[in-house]
Write an enzyme that holds these catalytic residues in place. Structure first.
Site, PDB file in Angstrom:
ATOM      1  CE  LYS A 120       0.569  49.715 -40.242  1.00 62.73           C
ATOM      2  NZ  LYS A 120       0.894  48.312 -40.533  1.00 62.73           N
ATOM      3  NE  ARG A 154       5.378  49.263 -36.697  1.00 60.34           N
ATOM      4  CZ  ARG A 154       5.041  49.497 -37.960  1.00 60.34           C
ATOM      5  NH1 ARG A 154       4.684  50.695 -38.344  1.00 60.34           N
ATOM      6  NH2 ARG A 154       5.053  48.510 -38.826  1.00 60.34           N
ATOM      7  NE  ARG A 187       4.929  45.189 -48.903  1.00 62.56           N
ATOM      8  CZ  ARG A 187       4.640  45.893 -47.818  1.00 62.56           C
ATOM      9  NH1 ARG A 187       3.844  46.941 -47.905  1.00 62.56           N
ATOM     10  NH2 ARG A 187       5.114  45.539 -46.647  1.00 62.56           N
ATOM     11  NE  ARG A 244       8.501  47.099 -46.946  1.00 62.68           N
ATOM     12  CZ  ARG A 244       7.503  47.526 -46.193  1.00 62.68           C
ATOM     13  NH1 ARG A 244       6.565  48.290 -46.715  1.00 62.68           N
ATOM     14  NH2 ARG A 244       7.422  47.181 -44.927  1.00 62.68           N
ATOM     15  NE  ARG A 279       7.390  43.887 -41.512  1.00 58.07           N
ATOM     16  CZ  ARG A 279       7.053  43.745 -42.807  1.00 58.07           C
ATOM     17  NH1 ARG A 279       7.674  42.855 -43.577  1.00 58.07           N
ATOM     18  NH2 ARG A 279       6.117  44.496 -43.324  1.00 58.07           N
TER      19      ARG A 279
HETATM   20  P1  B4P Z   1       0.126  47.264 -45.896  1.00 56.74           P
HETATM   21  O1  B4P Z   1      -0.447  46.580 -44.715  1.00 56.74           O
HETATM   22  O2  B4P Z   1      -0.613  48.468 -46.353  1.00 56.74           O
HETATM   23  O3  B4P Z   1       1.693  47.415 -45.545  1.00 56.74           O
HETATM   24  P2  B4P Z   1       2.534  48.507 -44.827  1.00 56.74           P
HETATM   25  O4  B4P Z   1       1.780  49.778 -44.629  1.00 56.74           O
HETATM   26  O5  B4P Z   1       3.786  48.593 -45.596  1.00 56.74           O
HETATM   27  O6  B4P Z   1       2.770  47.994 -43.338  1.00 56.74           O
HETATM   28  P3  B4P Z   1       3.994  47.393 -42.557  1.00 56.74           P
HETATM   29  O7  B4P Z   1       3.579  47.415 -41.128  1.00 56.74           O
HETATM   30  O8  B4P Z   1       4.317  46.078 -43.151  1.00 56.74           O
HETATM   31  O9  B4P Z   1       5.284  48.275 -42.816  1.00 56.74           O
HETATM   32  P4  B4P Z   1       5.814  49.715 -42.372  1.00 56.74           P
HETATM   33  O10 B4P Z   1       6.362  50.306 -43.613  1.00 56.74           O
HETATM   34  O11 B4P Z   1       4.817  50.503 -41.593  1.00 56.74           O
HETATM   35  O12 B4P Z   1       0.127  46.362 -47.195  1.00 56.74           O
HETATM   36  C1  B4P Z   1       0.895  45.221 -47.338  1.00 56.74           C
HETATM   37  C2  B4P Z   1       0.652  44.567 -48.695  1.00 56.74           C
HETATM   38  O13 B4P Z   1      -0.649  44.015 -48.742  1.00 56.74           O
HETATM   39  C3  B4P Z   1       0.735  45.508 -49.906  1.00 56.74           C
HETATM   40  O14 B4P Z   1       1.411  44.865 -50.944  1.00 56.74           O
HETATM   41  C4  B4P Z   1      -0.703  45.749 -50.310  1.00 56.74           C
HETATM   42  O15 B4P Z   1      -0.865  45.966 -51.700  1.00 56.74           O
HETATM   43  C5  B4P Z   1      -1.354  44.453 -49.900  1.00 56.74           C
HETATM   44  N1  B4P Z   1      -2.736  44.633 -49.516  1.00 56.74           N
HETATM   45  C6  B4P Z   1      -3.216  45.559 -48.643  1.00 56.74           C
HETATM   46  N2  B4P Z   1      -4.550  45.418 -48.503  1.00 56.74           N
HETATM   47  C7  B4P Z   1      -4.906  44.337 -49.288  1.00 56.74           C
HETATM   48  C8  B4P Z   1      -6.141  43.680 -49.550  1.00 56.74           C
HETATM   49  N3  B4P Z   1      -7.307  44.079 -49.002  1.00 56.74           N
HETATM   50  N4  B4P Z   1      -6.127  42.619 -50.384  1.00 56.74           N
HETATM   51  C9  B4P Z   1      -4.979  42.202 -50.962  1.00 56.74           C
HETATM   52  N5  B4P Z   1      -3.789  42.786 -50.756  1.00 56.74           N
HETATM   53  C10 B4P Z   1      -3.751  43.852 -49.926  1.00 56.74           C
HETATM   54  O16 B4P Z   1       7.019  49.387 -41.349  1.00 56.74           O
HETATM   55  C11 B4P Z   1       8.178  48.712 -41.740  1.00 56.74           C
HETATM   56  C12 B4P Z   1       9.222  48.735 -40.585  1.00 56.74           C
HETATM   57  O17 B4P Z   1       9.571  50.097 -40.230  1.00 56.74           O
HETATM   58  C13 B4P Z   1       8.798  48.133 -39.258  1.00 56.74           C
HETATM   59  O18 B4P Z   1       8.957  46.729 -39.237  1.00 56.74           O
HETATM   60  C14 B4P Z   1       9.756  48.862 -38.268  1.00 56.74           C
HETATM   61  O19 B4P Z   1      11.038  48.296 -38.297  1.00 56.74           O
HETATM   62  C15 B4P Z   1       9.847  50.257 -38.827  1.00 56.74           C
HETATM   63  N6  B4P Z   1       8.875  51.208 -38.267  1.00 56.74           N
HETATM   64  C16 B4P Z   1       7.831  51.778 -38.941  1.00 56.74           C
HETATM   65  N7  B4P Z   1       7.150  52.598 -38.128  1.00 56.74           N
HETATM   66  C17 B4P Z   1       7.770  52.557 -36.909  1.00 56.74           C
HETATM   67  C18 B4P Z   1       7.526  53.179 -35.645  1.00 56.74           C
HETATM   68  N8  B4P Z   1       6.494  54.022 -35.476  1.00 56.74           N
HETATM   69  N9  B4P Z   1       8.345  52.905 -34.608  1.00 56.74           N
HETATM   70  C19 B4P Z   1       9.373  52.083 -34.761  1.00 56.74           C
HETATM   71  N10 B4P Z   1       9.667  51.442 -35.925  1.00 56.74           N
HETATM   72  C20 B4P Z   1       8.875  51.677 -36.983  1.00 56.74           C
END
Ligand code: B4P
Length: 182
Positions: free
Chosen positions: A13, A82, A121, A127, A138
């Protein structure tokens, strides 16, 4: 144009959302990044446990961000909404401001690939929530709280399913093809 990125942790995402926002010339708004930057100790504890933070807090944070001038012409939502409460709150908010979601991109990838990406990552970025126990939590929270939004957006006719497996460039090409006629 307003686009919602939907998918499990590790589905890409953030990665794809950033590139899409750049292509559209709109801001990329990551709820996780906003929380990591501004959340107090209670918020950080929830994130570390892999739990969602409170809807009311999340909504306040997002409405503040949406009111900023750079977001008026469109944006890419990454990580928000979410759960069902956040999705209906977003619809109500956009109705008040006369805006709408043009498309929701669902990035689908197998669980073992998601875990592998998040652990990779952890090696690079350190992180705190990218550890095996929190990743498992998660992913479970995604299944129970966020996955039902697929049906929600499907019902509104805006869902675009994208195979999120494979490398970043391949996923990006599939996503842009899926958004071609939006
Ligand atoms: P991504 O999948 O892009 O990770 P992310 O956006 O950080 O999503 P995530 O859901 O984990 O965390 P968020 O910060 O939203 O990529 C992950 C890794 O994979 C990266 O290293 C990337 O380089 C790699 N990658 C991606 N695509 C790839 C591919 N094609 N091939 C190889 N590698 C690839 O949320 C974190 C926390 O915040 C949640 O757990 C929650 O506690 C809170 N939170 C966030 N939004 C919230 C909401 N709306 N409501 C309540 N809590 C919330």
């Amino acid at each position: 144009m307003r686009v919602v990125m939907l998918g499990a942790p590790g589905s890409g995402k953030g990665t794809q959302g950033e590139q899409l926002a750049a292509a559209l010339g709109v801001p990329h708004v990551s709820s996780g990044e906003v929380l990591r930057g501004h959340g107090g100790p209670e918020v950080q504890a929830k994130m570390l446990a892999g739990e969602l933070v409170d809807d009311a807090l999340m909504e306040t944070v997002m409405w503040t961000r949406l009111a900023e001038p750079d977001a008026r012409g469109g944006l890419v939502f990454d990580g928000f909404p979410r759960d069902a409460e956040q999705a209906t709150a977003l619809d109500r908010h956009l109705m008040r401001t006369g805006e709408r979601i043009a498309a929701t991109v669902l990035l689908d990838a197998p669980r073992d690939e998601l875990v592998g990406r998040l652990l990779a990552r952890a090696e690079v970025q350190g992180r705190l929530d990218d550890n095996p126990a929190t990743i498992a939590r998660r992913l479970d929270v995604y299944e129970t709280e966020t996955a039902p939004l697929v049906t929600y957006y499907e019902g509104r006719g805006v869902l675009r399913r994208v195979d999120g497996s494979g490398d970043v460039a391949a996923v990006y090409a599939r996503m842009m093809a899926a958004l071609n006629h939006v």
